[in-house]
Each structure stands twice: as structure tokens, then as C-alpha cells.
Design a protein around this motif. Structure first.
Motif, PDB file in Angstrom:
ATOM      1  N   VAL A  11      36.849  31.170  37.164  1.00  0.00           N
ATOM      2  CA  VAL A  11      37.715  30.962  36.233  1.00  0.00           C
ATOM      3  C   VAL A  11      38.490  30.394  37.143  1.00  0.00           C
ATOM      4  O   VAL A  11      37.639  29.255  37.943  1.00  0.00           O
ATOM      5  CB  VAL A  11      38.567  32.655  36.583  1.00  0.00           C
ATOM      6  N   GLU A  12      39.424  29.482  36.994  1.00  0.00           N
ATOM      7  CA  GLU A  12      40.189  28.039  37.529  1.00  0.00           C
ATOM      8  C   GLU A  12      40.198  28.669  38.846  1.00  0.00           C
ATOM      9  O   GLU A  12      40.441  27.548  39.202  1.00  0.00           O
ATOM     10  CB  GLU A  12      41.131  28.404  36.545  1.00  0.00           C
ATOM     11  N   THR A  70      36.742  37.758  31.424  1.00  0.00           N
ATOM     12  CA  THR A  70      36.664  37.045  32.689  1.00  0.00           C
ATOM     13  C   THR A  70      35.305  38.221  33.693  1.00  0.00           C
ATOM     14  O   THR A  70      34.494  37.329  34.492  1.00  0.00           O
ATOM     15  CB  THR A  70      37.165  36.032  33.357  1.00  0.00           C
ATOM     16  N   TYR A  71      35.732  39.019  33.310  1.00  0.00           N
ATOM     17  CA  TYR A  71      35.259  40.170  34.530  1.00  0.00           C
ATOM     18  C   TYR A  71      34.830  41.582  33.509  1.00  0.00           C
ATOM     19  O   TYR A  71      35.820  42.384  32.659  1.00  0.00           O
ATOM     20  CB  TYR A  71      35.781  40.235  35.978  1.00  0.00           C
ATOM     21  N   LEU A 128      47.316  35.361  36.026  1.00  0.00           N
ATOM     22  CA  LEU A 128      45.461  35.481  36.297  1.00  0.00           C
ATOM     23  C   LEU A 128      45.239  36.926  35.022  1.00  0.00           C
ATOM     24  O   LEU A 128      44.008  36.460  34.598  1.00  0.00           O
ATOM     25  CB  LEU A 128      45.258  36.659  37.302  1.00  0.00           C
ATOM     26  N   GLY A 129      46.435  36.623  34.600  1.00  0.00           N
ATOM     27  CA  GLY A 129      45.929  37.726  32.656  1.00  0.00           C
ATOM     28  C   GLY A 129      45.875  39.246  33.012  1.00  0.00           C
ATOM     29  O   GLY A 129      46.998  39.576  33.478  1.00  0.00           O
ATOM     30  N   THR A 130      44.891  40.127  32.592  1.00  0.00           N
ATOM     31  CA  THR A 130      45.149  41.861  32.384  1.00  0.00           C
ATOM     32  C   THR A 130      43.760  42.367  33.126  1.00  0.00           C
ATOM     33  O   THR A 130      42.404  41.599  33.204  1.00  0.00           O
ATOM     34  CB  THR A 130      44.843  41.866  30.850  1.00  0.00           C
ATOM     35  N   VAL A 131      43.991  43.636  33.044  1.00  0.00           N
ATOM     36  CA  VAL A 131      42.625  43.914  33.603  1.00  0.00           C
ATOM     37  C   VAL A 131      43.026  45.182  32.784  1.00  0.00           C
ATOM     38  O   VAL A 131      44.060  46.290  32.380  1.00  0.00           O
ATOM     39  CB  VAL A 131      42.703  44.009  35.476  1.00  0.00           C
ATOM     40  N   THR A 132      41.837  46.098  31.978  1.00  0.00           N
ATOM     41  CA  THR A 132      41.589  47.285  31.290  1.00  0.00           C
ATOM     42  C   THR A 132      40.789  48.665  32.423  1.00  0.00           C
ATOM     43  O   THR A 132      39.132  47.552  32.869  1.00  0.00           O
ATOM     44  CB  THR A 132      41.779  47.358  30.609  1.00  0.00           C
ATOM     45  N   THR A 140      37.098  46.249  32.329  1.00  0.00           N
ATOM     46  CA  THR A 140      37.308  44.633  31.940  1.00  0.00           C
ATOM     47  C   THR A 140      38.604  43.273  32.546  1.00  0.00           C
ATOM     48  O   THR A 140      39.952  44.382  32.035  1.00  0.00           O
ATOM     49  CB  THR A 140      37.216  44.809  30.393  1.00  0.00           C
ATOM     50  N   ILE A 141      38.472  42.714  32.965  1.00  0.00           N
ATOM     51  CA  ILE A 141      39.406  41.231  33.222  1.00  0.00           C
ATOM     52  C   ILE A 141      39.247  40.293  31.697  1.00  0.00           C
ATOM     53  O   ILE A 141      38.603  39.286  32.177  1.00  0.00           O
ATOM     54  CB  ILE A 141      39.477  41.231  34.160  1.00  0.00           C
ATOM     55  N   ARG A 142      40.978  40.323  31.300  1.00  0.00           N
ATOM     56  CA  ARG A 142      40.445  38.636  30.678  1.00  0.00           C
ATOM     57  C   ARG A 142      42.202  37.556  31.257  1.00  0.00           C
ATOM     58  O   ARG A 142      42.396  37.855  31.611  1.00  0.00           O
ATOM     59  CB  ARG A 142      41.100  39.299  28.872  1.00  0.00           C
ATOM     60  N   ASP A 143      41.575  36.820  31.345  1.00  0.00           N
ATOM     61  CA  ASP A 143      42.346  35.565  30.955  1.00  0.00           C
ATOM     62  C   ASP A 143      43.529  35.338  30.490  1.00  0.00           C
ATOM     63  O   ASP A 143      43.532  35.863  29.370  1.00  0.00           O
ATOM     64  CB  ASP A 143      41.676  34.759  31.031  1.00  0.00           C
ATOM     65  N   LYS A 144      44.858  34.462  30.407  1.00  0.00           N
ATOM     66  CA  LYS A 144      45.339  34.827  29.953  1.00  0.00           C
ATOM     67  C   LYS A 144      45.532  34.730  28.654  1.00  0.00           C
ATOM     68  O   LYS A 144      46.350  34.896  27.789  1.00  0.00           O
ATOM     69  CB  LYS A 144      46.323  33.590  30.288  1.00  0.00           C
TER      70      LYS A 144
END
Lengths: 534, 304
Positions: A353-354, A328-329, A441-445, A319-323
Motif C-alpha cells: 500500500v502507499e 489490500t490484505y 488506512l481504510g477498514t478492517v473486517t 480482510t483489510i480494504r484501503d479507503k
């Protein structure tokens, strides 16, 4: 046709000089036809076919190894187009390979059809009369007996040979017998069956199809054109052929050897547990449920097709989250295994995303660090799983509308922001971990780990008929090579009787047969066989 | 959970036993070589003494086969499956079957004179198996877990064994009919000529080779069909021109050509003997070069 020396007239008759310099059209065509159907031509075509098949094992073939062809083009940009022009990447469908086997089959038909007619006649006709001189035959024997014995010999021979399975005709004092018609029957069945094999391959292949789909545990696909990642239809394939059943991969299990020292990490078994919903008919919308386990050698039978297991691997759920924390994914992404220990490569694209970015990621089920600092996987099961990520920022190239390979990231228009020479360390994630992506770019889990199965849905109606004809050919060729065909004659003489035999083709026991017949008729052991086999 | 019990210690014992059998094969081979050279001697006393050597050679060969066979069986027990799933195992099993077929054939036909070839060839195969192809016991990859492994590969081994003996006979045929042997005045060739003089007549050699080849051809046809049935199960298509499939087809076609050659005027005899030899060379090529260097689905050498 190996079984008979006499069968192809154009060869065994002395080769005649062509007397007339101006052959008519009919004459020419007869001449050409005779050349094509001659044994020598058949032999040369067979040898040519063997030679022509060789390049297909040297150069990668589009049918068996399309990636190999692409690679060959990349490695030999000059040579590859030349080879391609002479169809060396499609040897078995090439004009020259086809020409050889089509000629071979024309030659075969031209030989088999007349021989079938001749054999049909032979099957109905009586064995030929006894030759004048028995001593001229490859095996013969003279036996002295009493007058009383020799008087009965023809009658006895008739009974004896009939009992041994010969077709027998008696004319006065002589008996003619023949056996082994199955030899030629087998020979003809063999050659006709080869035509059957060819037709079944062609027609069956035309109606066949095979579709490939990578399915992660929990996912479902529908058996229609949109449901496949790739699809290879035969020439006569129609979309209506596909029964729109759906298949869900409930669970995928792998057993790796963890016990035997010499065998650590070797896969012992792959099992894909699936459940399917099958529509009962086109009008009726009721669905029948079917569950099953697909293994490598055990496909699952579905209406109109079989489902095969052709590959498998890991699909980490990421899972990817923006800031701001917006997702976002999200999803399980199939990673392609790169080694026997399942070091796997996956690609993640985040377009909406941006600032578009992509990730090239490696997955190590049981990670270990080498002395060089590089990572490797020690064992294919997820004992200590780790994901590494290199991050690229820039245009993903998805907006152009042209289809892109989901397993590859074109980084030519992108900038690397993590890993490699970017100055920022590549990301490392253990199961359940969340890490910050570089920049904003945010975080990835790395949420969880699933597996995927590569399934192949295949249908080839020709297969069954190919097998039937191939088995007929096998039976035919066995008969034609092992059943001896021979003629035996017995005749009363002044002093007793004589026996002779003639074989068609190879017959190792011809002389023994003559001796045995003589023995049975005279009631005593005889030994004066004439042993000149050719 | 599938599990399997391998026994690497037993595999090492099996390897030792097979190495032991190589000693006996060497002894048998040497006996046959001396036997031939004595037979070819110009001295009558030496020629008469030779028969004992031959008998000794055959006894040694039989002993070697028994030891060899027990090594093969132990390998199977160590791997808890049939011992023909990689190149090492294929070599030891295949060469064992060649020797067994040869020994059985001795009772039926007098083919003693190719004993030198058979024992020498077996020695060569076992030697390269031990040095080049050796791998410890491994389990079968899922694609090989099928009863077709037993049938398809066993019949392929059998076919190869028959083709092997036929090739030996054809080689003898080629030497016996060679013009350069006939015309040469070299001393070494004179010896060879005398040895060849002891072989069966060329007609006999030809028809013997033919008989071994037709059995080989029938078995090879079966191998091909069984392989296609298995491929349909394991690889979702019965035929895909995989490199191994290509070479199986090429070999089949060469031997089909051989059978036709035997019935074609001008092609029986020398040319068909050459075809039989080419066919067998293709089999060796298929087993070595194709297995080790060509890309394909039949990757089972077990070597890295």
C-alpha cells in the motif's frame, strides 16, 4: 559388567608394580588398553556420563528448546557466549559428552569381545572337576548313609542334576554340575545390544528428517522442502527421500470440558481431519487419496513418514480494504496461543500500500474485562470472540530481502497510530464486524474464525532398530541379574556322600540348593548346612 | 464430542481417607520408634516387652495400607482413570506401592528393622502430597491420553518403590559401617550403635539392598524404553533430551554404575551403598525439583 567378579583380569589379579621403566610402544599400548577396559574405568566413565548429562537439564538446549537459548542470550549477554564456547547449549553433542560415551563404548567393546570368546568356550566345555575339600566351598554338606546307598549316589546325582537343568559330568565317584550359562549370555547380549542401540541412534538419526508446518483449515501443503515452515534434516538426508504427497486440513476440532466444575476449559481431545493425495510412483502420476484423523497420540502413517499433531490454535479470517475499497490484505492468519484459555497473539503485515502498516493483534475466544480494564479470555472455545488491534505505520522491513518472522513485528522503525500511548484507542472487533482503521488506512473486517493445526512430518528409520536393541538389552540384563549361575558337586565318601556348591555372583539360595540335593539323594531331611556366604 | 465425568466430592472423600491413613501411619511409626528404643535398652525386661510393640506396629501399618489403598482407588474412580497423572496422585500411589512391597517382602525376608524408615517416609510423602501437591481431579491432557500412561508410569512407580526400600537398607549399611559411629563416645550415638547392632549383618544388608536394586534397575530400564515408545507417538521423536528424559537417563546411569561397583574391587560395600543412596536422591530430585522448576515437556504436576 556386573555379573562376574573374576572377569576383568587387570583388576582381580594383584596389581603389579611396573618393573620396567622403559616400556615399549607395544607395552604402553597394552597398558593403556588394559586401563581403558578395566571395570574401574567403566565405572568411572558411567559416573562421569551421569554428571555430564546434568547441565543439559539446567541450561536450555538448542535441540530441545531453541527459543530458550535465544532468551538466555538476551537475558545474559555477557555469560551466554562463554557458556556457548564450552558447548553448554549443545551438551549432548558436545565434544566432552561425546568423548565420555565414546570412551565408555570402547571400554565396553574391549571388555565384551574377550568375554564373548571365553564364554563361547565355556559353553562347549565340561563343568570343572570336584574340588578336593568340599568344606572350602561357600555351601557344603556331609551326609551319612548306608553303604548300599552311597554306592549309588554318583549315579543318582547325575540323573537328578541333569533333570534340574544342570550340565553334568561324572568322573568315578564324583559328579560335577553347572547351570546358569544364560547369566553370562544375558550379560553379553545386554552389552552388545547397547552397541546396537548406539549405532541405530547414529545411523537412523543421520537419515532422519522432520518438517514443521502450520496449516489453517482448508489449506494444503506439499511434502517438499518448500512446503515446510521449518525443516530439520539428518546428516545423510537427501531431498529425494521426500515423497511429494499433499495434505489438506479439512477440519480441526477441539473438545473442551464444559461440564465438570474443577475441569472447565481443559482440552479433552484434539482432532485434525486431513485428506492426502499420494503419488503412486515417480513415473506414474496417478494419485491415491487417503483420509484420516490425526490426534496427539495417534499420528497418521504416510509413505516414508508419519504426520503428528503438535499444536493448534485460532486463525481469524481478516480482510483489510484501503479507503477506495480495494482489498489490500485477506486471509486466515494463525494466531499463537499465549495461555491455556487461548488468548492468542497474531501479526498482520500490509506491505503493498502507499503507506506500509502492521498490526499486532490479540484474540480472545471468550472475552472478559478485568477490574483493571485489561482483557482476558475465560474459556478456550469461541463463545464470545473478540479481536483487538494495535496499529503501527512505517517500514515493515520486508524489502531488504532478509527473511522475517511472520509471528513478530519489528516496531523499532514504526510509529504506533492506534492503541498503547498513541492517543487513539486500540481497535476492537467482534465476529463479522468492520471498523475503520486510523488515519486514511481504510477498514478492517473480522470475517470468520478458523483453526489451525501445527503438523510435524517426521521420519526416523533408526527408531525401530533402537527399540529392537533396547528390548534385547532389557532381556539380556534381566537374565544376567536374575539367573543364578552355580556349580554343584557331589562325591561319595567313606561314610556316605558330600555336596558342595559355588555361585558366580549373587545367589541367595545356594545353601538351600545344597540341602535340597542332599535331601533328594539321601531321602531324608538334612539340616547341617554351613552358612558362611562370603 | 468427547465428554468425561469427574467427581470432585468423591475426590474430597478420598483425600479425607488418605489423611485418615496418615493417623495410622503415625501410630505405626511411633510403635516402631519405641520398639527400636526399647530394643536398644540396657534393661532386659524392656527388651523382651518390645516384640509386642513391633507386632502392633506391623498390624497398624497393614491397617494404614488398607485405608490408604482404598483412598487411592477412590481417587481413581473420582477421576475416572488411573490415579497417577499428577504429582499428588503419583505420591499417594507410589507410597502405597512402597508399603505393599514392604509388607509382601516381610513374608519373604526379615526386613522388619527398616519398618521405621518405611512408615516414616510414607508419612512424609503423604504429608507433602496433601499440603503441597494437592489438586482436585482433572481430566488428562490429550498428550497423556494413552495406554502408555498406565504402563510407563506404573512401572516407574514400582521401580521407585524398589529403589526406595534398597535405599533404606543402604542407609542402614552406611550407619553400621560408619567410623564416627564406632568411635564416638556420645550417649546418643551409643544408643544408635545399640540399635544398629540389632540390624542384620552388613553383608546381609548389602546383599538385600542389591536384590531390591536389581529389580528396580530392570523396572527402570523398562520405564525408559516404554517412555521412548510413548514419546515417539506423542512427541514425534523417541528421545529428545527433555529434562525428564535427561534425569531418567542420569538415574539409569547411576544405578548401572552401582551394579558395576558391586563387581569392582574397592567399590563394593560402602561406595556402592553411597551410589544407591545417590541414585535414590536423584529419583527424589527428578520427582520434585525437575517436575516443579525445570522447563520441559513432562509438565504434569497440575500445580500453577
Amino acid at each position: 559388567m556386573p555379573s562376574s567378579q573374576q572377569s576383568r583380569p587387570s583388576l582381580d589379579a594383584p596389581e603389579q608394580p611396573i618393573n620396567s621403566p622403559t616400556l615399549s610402544v607395544a607395552g604402553w599400548s597394552r597398558w593403556i588398553w588394559r586401563q581403558i577396559t578395566s571395570m574401574r574405568t567403566a565405572l568411572l566413565l558411567l559416573l562421569m556420563l551421569a554428571v555430564a548429562a546434568v547441565p543439559g537439564s539446567v541450561f536450555p538446549q538448542r535441540s530441545a528448546d531453541p527459543n530458550g537459548v535465544t532468551q538466555y542470550f538476551d537475558n545474559n549477554p555477557q555469560l551466554a557466549p562463554v557458556l556457548d564456547a564450552i558447548q553448554l547449549f549443545d551438551v549432548y553433542t558436545s565434544a566432552w559428552f561425546s568423548a565420555i560415551y565414546i570412551l565408555l563404548f570402547i571400554s565396553l567393546i574391549g571388555c565384551v569381545v574377550p568375554r564373548t570368546l571365553v564364554h563361547a568356550k565355556a559353553l562347549r566345555s565340561a563343568p570343572p572337576a570336584a574340588p578336593r575339600l568340599f568344606s572350602r566351598m561357600p555351601a557344603s554338606l556331609k551326609v551319612k548313609t548306608t553303604k548300599a546307598q552311597s554306592a549309588k549316589v554318583a549315579e543318582q546325582a547325575q540323573v537328578l542334576l541333569k533333570k534340574q537343568g544342570y550340565r553334568v559330568v561324572r568322573t568315578g565317584d564324583a559328579v560335577s554340575a553347572e547351570r546358569g550359562y544364560l547369566r553370562e549370555t544375558g550379560n553379553l547380549v545386554f552389552h552388545l545390544s547397547l552397541i546396537g542401540v548406539l549405532l541405530a541412534v547414529g545411523i537412523g538419526g543421520g537419515q532422519s528428517y522432520s518438517g514443521q508446518r502450520v496449516l489453517v483449515e482448508g489449506e494444503t501443503f506439499v511434502n517438499n522442502l518448500a512446503g515446510f515452515d521449518s525443516f530439520a534434516p539428518g546428516t545423510f538426508f537427501k531431498e529425494e527421500q521426500l515423497v511429494p504427497f499433499s495434505v489438506t486440513l479439512d477440519k480441526f476440532e477441539v473438545d473442551f470440558d464444559f461440564v465438570n466444575q474443577t475441569n472447565i476449559g481443559t482440552p479433552l481431545d484434539f482432532r485434525a481431519s486431513v485428506s492426502a493425495l499420494i503419488p503412486q510412483s515417480a513415473q506414474n502420476s496417478t494419485l491415491a487419496k487417503k483420509t484420516g484423523v490425526i490426534r496427539v497420540n495417534e499420528p497418521l502413517a504416510m509413505p516414508g513418514s508419519n504426520i503428528y499433531l503438535t499444536g493448534n490454535g485460532y486463525a481469524p479470517e481478516i480482510t483489510i480494504r484501503d479507503k477506495k475499497g480495494n482489498i489490500t490484505y485477506s486471509g486466515a492468519t494463525a494466531f499463537l496461543p499465549q495461555s491455556a484459555k487461548y488468548t492468542s497473539l497474531g501479526v498482520i503485515k500490509v506491505p503493498d500500500v502507499e503507506k506500509q502498516f502492521g498490526i499486532i493483534s490479540f484474540f480472545y475466544p471468550t472475552v472478559a474485562e478485568l477490574d483493571t480494564g485489561a482483557l482476558t479470555s475465560l474459556y478456550p472455545a469461541p463463545i464470545d470472540p473478540l479481536l483487538t488491534m494495535n496499529v503501527y505505520v512505517g517500514d515493515l522491513g520486508l524489502d531488504g530481502g532478509s527473511p522475517k518472522n511472520v509471528y513478530a513485528l519489528d516496531t523499532s522503525a514504526m510509529t504506533q497510530v492506534a492503541g498503547g500511548k498513541s492517543g487513539v484507542k486500540g481497535l476492537r472487533l467482534q465476529l463479522g464486524e468492520t471498523v475503520k482503521l486510523p488515519g486514511d488506512l481504510g477498514t478492517v473486517t473480522f470475517d470468520s474464525l478458523k483453526r489451525f493445526a501445527s503438523l510435524d512430518v517426521s521420519y526416523n528409520p533408526g527408531g525401530f532398530w533402537v527399540l529392537v536393541f533396547a528390548l534385547m538389552a532389557l532381556g539380556g540384563v534381566t537374565l544376567s541379574l536374575l539367573v543364578p549361575r552355580r556349580r554343584v558337586w557331589v562325591r561319595k565318601t567313606e561314610t556316605g556322600f558330600e555336596v558342595a556348591a559355588l555361585a558366580r555372583g549373587d545367589d541367595p539360595i545356594l545353601e538351600k540348593v545344597v540341602a535340597e540335593v542332599a535331601e533328594a539323594l539321601s531321602g531324608k531331611t538334612t539340616k547341617t548346612t554351613k552358612s558362611e556366604s562370603k | 464430542m468427547t465428554s468425561i465425568a469427574l467427581n470432585p466430592e468423591l475426590a474430597s472423600i478420598s483425600r479425607l481417607i488418605i489423611q485418615g491413613s496418615m493417623l495410622f501411619y503415625s501410630a505405626a511409626f511411633l510403635s516402631f520408634v519405641f520398639h527400636l528404643s526399647r530394643l536398644a535398652s540396657t534393661k532386659k525386661s524392656l527388651r523382651q516387652a518390645a516384640t509386642k510393640l513391633e507386632r502392633a506396629g506391623i498390624v497398624l501399618l497393614a491397617i494404614a495400607a488398607v485405608i490408604h489403598g482404598s483412598g487411592v482407588v477412590l481417587r481413581g474412580i473420582a477421576a475416572s482413570r488411573v490415579p497417577w497423572a499428577n504429582m499428588y496422585e503419583f505420591s499417594i500411589t507410589g507410597s502405597f506401592i512402597v508399603v505393599v512391597i514392604f509388607l509382601i517382602a516381610l513374608f519373604i525376608k526379615d526386613i522388619r528393622l527398616i519398618a521405621t524408615f518405611v512408615s516414616g517416609f510414607t508419612l512424609l510423602i503423604l504429608g507433602s502430597a496433601d499440603v503441597v501437591f494437592w489438586v482436585n481431579v482433572k481430566s488428562l491432557m490429550p498428550a497423556l491420553q494413552s495406554y502408555w500412561l498406565v504402563i510407563h508410569v506404573l512401572v516407574a512407580v514400582l521401580a521407585t518403590a524398589f529403589f526406595n526400600i534398597a535405599a533404606a537398607l543402604s542407609i542402614a549399611y552406611i550407619f553400621k559401617t560408619a567410623k564416627w559411629v564406632e568411635n564416638s563416645k556420645l550417649k546418643f550415638v551409643a544408643l544408635l550403635k545399640r540399635i544398629l547392632g540389632l540390624f542384620p549383618s552388613i553383608e546381609k544388608l548389602e546383599s538385600l539392598a542389591y536384590r531390591f536394586n536389581i529389580i528396580g534397575f530392570i523396572l527402570w530400564s523398562f520405564t525408559l524404553i516404554a517412555g521412548a515408545i510413548w514419546a515417539e507417538r506423542a512427541w514425534h521423536r523417541y528421545w529428545g533430551w527433555d529434562t525428564k528424559e535427561v534425569w531418567t537417563f542420569i538415574i539409569w546411569t547411576i544405578y548401572a554404575g552401582y551394579l558395576h561397583a558391586n563387581a569392582t574391587r574397592g567399590w563394593s560395600g560402602k561406595r556402592s551403598a553411597w551410589l544407591a543412596i545417590i541414585g535414590f536422591v536423584a529419583i527424589l530430585f527428578n520427582f520434585t525439583v525437575v517436575n516443579l522448576f525445570f522447563k520441559g515437556l513432562h509438565v504434569y504436576s497440575g500445580l500453577k
